[in-house]
Write an enzyme that holds these catalytic residues in place. Structure first.
Site, PDB file in Angstrom:
ATOM      1  CG  HIS A 131       1.168   5.562   2.141  1.00 23.82           C
ATOM      2  ND1 HIS A 131       1.970   6.674   2.025  1.00 23.82           N
ATOM      3  CD2 HIS A 131       1.000   5.357   3.463  1.00 23.82           C
ATOM      4  CE1 HIS A 131       2.293   7.100   3.240  1.00 23.82           C
ATOM      5  NE2 HIS A 131       1.709   6.325   4.130  1.00 23.82           N
TER       6      HIS A 131
ATOM      7  CE  LYS B 241      12.876  11.512  -2.245  1.00 24.22           C
ATOM      8  NZ  LYS B 241      12.693  10.054  -2.205  1.00 24.22           N
TER       9      LYS B 241
ATOM     10  CB  THR C 137       8.438  11.227  -2.579  1.00 22.41           C
ATOM     11  OG1 THR C 137       8.767   9.835  -2.636  1.00 22.41           O
ATOM     12  CG2 THR C 137       7.256  11.425  -1.653  1.00 22.41           C
TER      13      THR C 137
ATOM     14  CE  LYS D 116       6.172   2.634  -8.394  1.00 22.76           C
ATOM     15  NZ  LYS D 116       5.908   3.935  -7.757  1.00 22.76           N
TER      16      LYS D 116
ATOM     17  CE  LYS E  54       8.914   6.862 -11.296  1.00 15.78           C
ATOM     18  NZ  LYS E  54       8.433   7.767 -10.269  1.00 15.78           N
ATOM     19  NE  ARG E  55      10.530  -2.424  -5.593  1.00 10.14           N
ATOM     20  CZ  ARG E  55      10.429  -3.179  -4.495  1.00 10.14           C
ATOM     21  NH1 ARG E  55      10.900  -2.764  -3.337  1.00 10.14           N
ATOM     22  NH2 ARG E  55       9.867  -4.367  -4.553  1.00 10.14           N
TER      23      ARG E  55
HETATM   24  C1  26V Z   1       2.409  -2.568   0.475  1.00 11.23           C
HETATM   25  C2  26V Z   1       2.697  -3.841   0.823  1.00 11.23           C
HETATM   26  C3  26V Z   1       1.651  -4.831   0.761  1.00 11.23           C
HETATM   27  C4  26V Z   1       1.910  -5.918   1.743  1.00 11.23           C
HETATM   28  C5  26V Z   1       3.285  -6.484   1.572  1.00 11.23           C
HETATM   29  C6  26V Z   1       4.360  -5.478   1.698  1.00 11.23           C
HETATM   30  C7  26V Z   1       3.979  -4.150   1.244  1.00 11.23           C
HETATM   31  C8  26V Z   1       4.938  -3.174   1.278  1.00 11.23           C
HETATM   32  C9  26V Z   1       4.630  -1.921   0.928  1.00 11.23           C
HETATM   33  C10 26V Z   1       3.374  -1.619   0.528  1.00 11.23           C
HETATM   34  C11 26V Z   1       3.148  -0.197   0.285  1.00 11.23           C
HETATM   35  C12 26V Z   1       2.354   0.153  -0.870  1.00 11.23           C
HETATM   36  C13 26V Z   1       2.011   1.564  -0.772  1.00 11.23           C
HETATM   37  C14 26V Z   1       3.115   2.504  -1.162  1.00 11.23           C
HETATM   38  O1  26V Z   1       4.290   2.272  -1.097  1.00 11.23           O
HETATM   39  N1  26V Z   1       2.677   3.639  -1.598  1.00 11.23           N
HETATM   40  C15 26V Z   1       3.520   4.710  -2.032  1.00 11.23           C
HETATM   41  O2  26V Z   1       3.591   5.651  -0.973  1.00 11.23           O
HETATM   42  C16 26V Z   1       4.367   6.772  -1.312  1.00 11.23           C
HETATM   43  C17 26V Z   1       4.443   7.640  -0.081  1.00 11.23           C
HETATM   44  O3  26V Z   1       3.181   8.133   0.232  1.00 11.23           O
HETATM   45  C18 26V Z   1       3.745   7.496  -2.484  1.00 11.23           C
HETATM   46  O4  26V Z   1       4.553   8.592  -2.832  1.00 11.23           O
HETATM   47  C19 26V Z   1       3.632   6.560  -3.675  1.00 11.23           C
HETATM   48  O5  26V Z   1       2.942   7.190  -4.733  1.00 11.23           O
HETATM   49  C20 26V Z   1       2.883   5.314  -3.264  1.00 11.23           C
HETATM   50  O6  26V Z   1       2.884   4.365  -4.311  1.00 11.23           O
END
Ligand code: 26V
Length: 806
Positions: A355, A655, A651, A549, A543-544
């Protein structure tokens, strides 16, 4: 489900009496909510049991979606909708004297996720059940979800989200399905009757208790499960010896440390930190989840070679990638299989979704940490690494000089993405561009070795929640115009294309949008005491908060418009309302400063009489799923302005499009596919392409300062950060200013400013021509069917999981 309103009302009254001993007049909204959900749960439980029996009987392949996050939001409305009871219940509540909106908001959001990745998992569950597919979620029952954001003097403050305070109506505790998870200790290899046996000693025992949440399919008979694991101590496993009470205190220490495991969700989004507790959470999820899958498998089978035909495991990013060594451990140490057989089975069962390509988000665990917390798992990872490096050496001599770079273990760290690729039969990205970047850049060498593993699955969203539930009037209008087929076949929305020029349809669309804008305006008026103009363009950025972003780019445009108004108070300008919603990770200082800059800008602009009829800036506190549901139907413009190549998919873009907003965006993530669908005239694109971004990064020839020097508009805007425009001292926003000029603007905000302003001018001109605007808006809705997660899930089911409708 066919129950009449009269039957609903009667059951409601009965349930209220037997649960609370109250009459309708005495019941609070919360009690009404609980009564409705109990009634609904009765109905769901029957179907749930049937689905489970059928799935066991038919012994069809099951898919398990392992994820550290499931961002469910509220379930009451989507469960009612899917069960076919939404309008019966709403009308019934009205008859009983309740306002259903007020009843439903009594449900606390299940905020067990950070953002896109967690919400995607929730949309996938809805689609799996709605397509009658045997697919289930496996996650953690965090006691505290993502923090609640409270704004204090314009700053974000984090408060704990104790979402379980009132009991969670949808979960069922299944103590009988508990398993044990072991941490620490020592591993001995002992030789017994000519075999090497693994003995694990002195480990800490943790009880994993599952809480199951039913996932209801839309107007069908399927109810799947989301199994959330909770950690508890095991008093019986603890030996109390001494009479002096030391043991008792040791026990309390142990209990506290065990319960921490499922205490809270880590609030970092796209930023990796090697925290021990997070590693514990990951192994806890993986081990408990796998044990329950294997025990179910063993009830019917004893040949583990059948596992890949009966089970698929999808891992949501690398966070659950310990499933690979854990499945190896269970097959070898518990089931006595040899390495090669266990490896064959594991790598035919596990599939991995990537992701993000942001380097700072890639998980790398220090060897020492894994070795001491999970000694046996470390041994297995080590062996996987040895064999993997050897296979590159012998089978791909052309990559010999890349082995250190590709190794699973190198420089004291374990690279989870490398482990995930080596141990899976499928590796997918989440949008075309993102998958191409994985194949051609970030994971190029892996793609050379395993070209057949790589594939794309463009993300999607459930149109049931994000259109039917949140925008009832739009859904009704669509059905009135093209029939109801689109509900089961969202691609049928394309039928709307014939109405793009239809004046009366355009008018209806405009009415729906206006109504939604009025609703949001009322909310903002009542919560923030700010009056907004419903004729203004609602320009939405939700968004976050993250550097890539580029909320900052949006702000610079706002400040630029502000300056234009100040310079020329009579300027002709379509009024705009800029709406932001964003949480920053608690330790991400830059992001927090940007939030403060948004709120400071909001204070300045909203209180300036010169611009008050033209510009408003609103920062909505505590952005979450339920707030998104209020904002999205009211949006005119969808801000999707990430630095090209950085947003894997997005996403929110889908929406907003589905609700008739037009996108202003870069050619990043799924924006590219949105443009492919609607055509370049129905989206406002701007800025560097991902190729151009890579070129600058490679050549190191970007100079942010040159742009600052040559663009007077930017200078005027940026100088406001340091010239006491916002505050008397000039320290507050100095950091932001420096990150752009001295750290050379990592995210190309300055570089894209000019083309962004131009695209925004184009937005304004288009909005002035309402006919042309509405035509584009309808075109967007018509093409949004592709972005239903039903399409995404069908692709996963057919191309990766090989699972079939029940
Ligand atoms: C990464 C980490 C790193 C370790 C600590 C906690 C933590 C929590 C979440 C993440 C996730 C990072 C990846 C992510 O959220 N990607 C997003 O995924 C969406 C669904 O596929 C996508 O639409 C977004 O563009 C993408 O940034």
């Amino acid at each position: 489900m066919n129950i009449t309103q009269t039957e609903f009302v009667q059951s409601f009254i009965d349930k209220l009496t037997t649960t609370f001993g109250k009459t309708v007049d005495e019941a609070t909204n919360k009690e009404a909510y609980q009564t409705v959900s109990l009634l609904l749960k009765d109905i769901i439980l029957r179907k749930w049991q049937k689905t489970q029996n059928q799935q066991v009987e038919q012994d069809e392949k099951q898919m398990y979606y392992f994820s550290m996050e499931f961002l469910l939001g509220r379930l009451i409305e989507s469960n009612l909708l899917n069960a076919g009871l939404l309008s019966t219940c709403e009308e019934g509540l009205k008859e009983l004297g309740f306002n259903s909106d007020k009843v439903f908001i009594e449900e606390h959001d299940a905020g067990l996720g950070n953002g896109g990745l967690g919400r995607l998992a929730a949309c996938f569950l809805d689609s799996l059940a709605s397509l009658n597919l045997p697919g289930h979620g496996v996650g953690i029952r965090y006691k505290y979800g993502l923090f609640q954001q409270k704004m204090v003097n314009g700053y974000q403050v984090e408060l704990p989200d104790y979402w379980l305070k009132d009991d969670y109506m949808w979960e069922t505790k299944r103590s009988d399905k508990s398993v044990e998870v072991h941490f620490g200790g020592e591993v001995l290899l002992v030789s017994k009757d000519n075999h090497l046996h693994v003995e694990h000693k002195n480990f800490e025992r943790v009880l994993a208790i599952p809480y199951d949440v039913p996932i209801v399919g839309y107007e069908n008979e399927t109810v799947n499960s989301l199994r959330l694991w909770s950690a508890e101590s095991m008093p019986n496993s603890f030996h109390f010896h001494s009479s002096e009470g030391h043991d008792y205190y040791h026990y309390l220490d142990y209990k506290r440390s065990v319960e921490q495991i499922s205490e809270f969700l880590y609030p970092d989004d796209s930023y990796y930190e090697g925290r021990l507790l997070r590693l514990k959470q990951q192994y806890f999820l993986v081990s408990a989840g796998l044990q329950s899958i294997l025990s179910r498998f063993k009830r019917k089978h004893d040949d583990f070679f059948l596992l890949p035909q009966k089970v698929a495991i999808q891992i949501n990013d690398t966070h659950p990638s310990l499933v690979i060594p854990e499945l190896m451990r269970l097959l070898m140490d518990e089931e006595q299989l040899g390495w090669d057989d266990a490896w064959k089975i594991t790598t035919s069962t596990v599939a991995y979704t990537n992701h993000t390509t942001l380097v700072e988000a890639l998980e790398k665990w220090p060897i020492d940490m894994v070795q001491s917390l999970l000694p046996r798992i470390y041994m297995i990872i080590n062996e996987i690494n040895e064999r993997f490096c050897q296979s590159i050496y012998y089978d791909h001599p052309e990559l010999r000089d890349k082995i250190a770079e590709m190794a699973i273990i190198s420089y004291g760290q374990i690279h989870m993405a490398h482990l995930a690729i080596a141990g899976s039969f499928s590796v997918n990205g989440v949008a075309k561009l993102h998958t191409d970047i994985l194949k051609n850049r970030e994971m190029k060498n892996f793609h050379t070795i395993f070209p057949e593993r790589f594939n794309n699955k463009t993300n999607g969203i459930t149109h049931r929640r994000w259109l039917m539930n949140v925008n009832r009037n739009l859904a009704q209008l669509l059905s009135n115009s093209i029939g109801k087929n689109w509900i089961k076949e969202p691609r049928e929305l394309i039928q709307l294309i014939k109405y793009t020029d239809d004046a009366s349809f355009q008018e209806e669309i405009a009415k729906v949008k206006l109504k939604n804008k009025e609703r949001l305006a009322e909310f903002i008026q009542s919560e923030y005491d700010i009056k907004i103009d419903t004729q203004s363009i609602f320009d939405v950025h939700i968004k976050r908060l993250h550097g890539y972003k580029r909320q900052l780019l949006n702000l610079f445009h706002i400040l630029h418009l502000y300056q234009l108004c100040r310079d020329n108070p009579n300027i002709q300008m379509t009024p705009r309302t800029f709406i932001f919603g964003a949480k920053a990770a608690p330790g991400y200082h830059f992001a927090k400063q940007v939030i403060k800059l948004i709120t400071s800008t909001s204070d300045k602009i909203n209180n300036d009489p010169v611009v008050k009829d033209k510009l408003k800036v609103i920062f909505l506190e505590n952005y979450n799923v339920s707030l998104a549901e209020k904002i999205i139907p009211a949006a005119d413009i969808s801000e999707q302005i990430s630095t090209a190549s950085k947003e894997a998919s997005g996403t929110g873009n889908m929406k907003l499009m589905m609700n008739g907003a037009l996108t202003i965006g870069t050619l990043d993530g799924a924006n590219v596919e949105i443009r492919d669908m609607v055509g370049p005239n129905n989206i406002f694109t701007f800025g560097l392409t991902s190729e151009q971004v890579f070129e600058y990064q490679q050549n190191g020839n970007y100079r942010a300062r040159d742009i600052y020097n040559s663009d007077q508009r930017l200078r005027v805007v940026m100088d406001k950060l340091v010239n006491q425009f916002f505050t008397y001292d000039d320290v507050e926003f100095k950091n932001i200013y420096y990150s752009l000029l001295y750290n050379n603007d990592e995210y190309f905000v300055l570089k894209d400013f000019d083309s962004y302003v131009e695209a925004q001018q184009h937005v304004e001109q288009t909005y002035r021509n309402q006919k042309s605007w509405l035509k584009k808006s309808i075109t967007n809705i018509a093409h949004s069917g592709k972005f239903s997660s039903d399409r995404t899930i069908s692709e996963y089911a057919n191309e990766i999981w090989d699972i079939h409708p029940l």
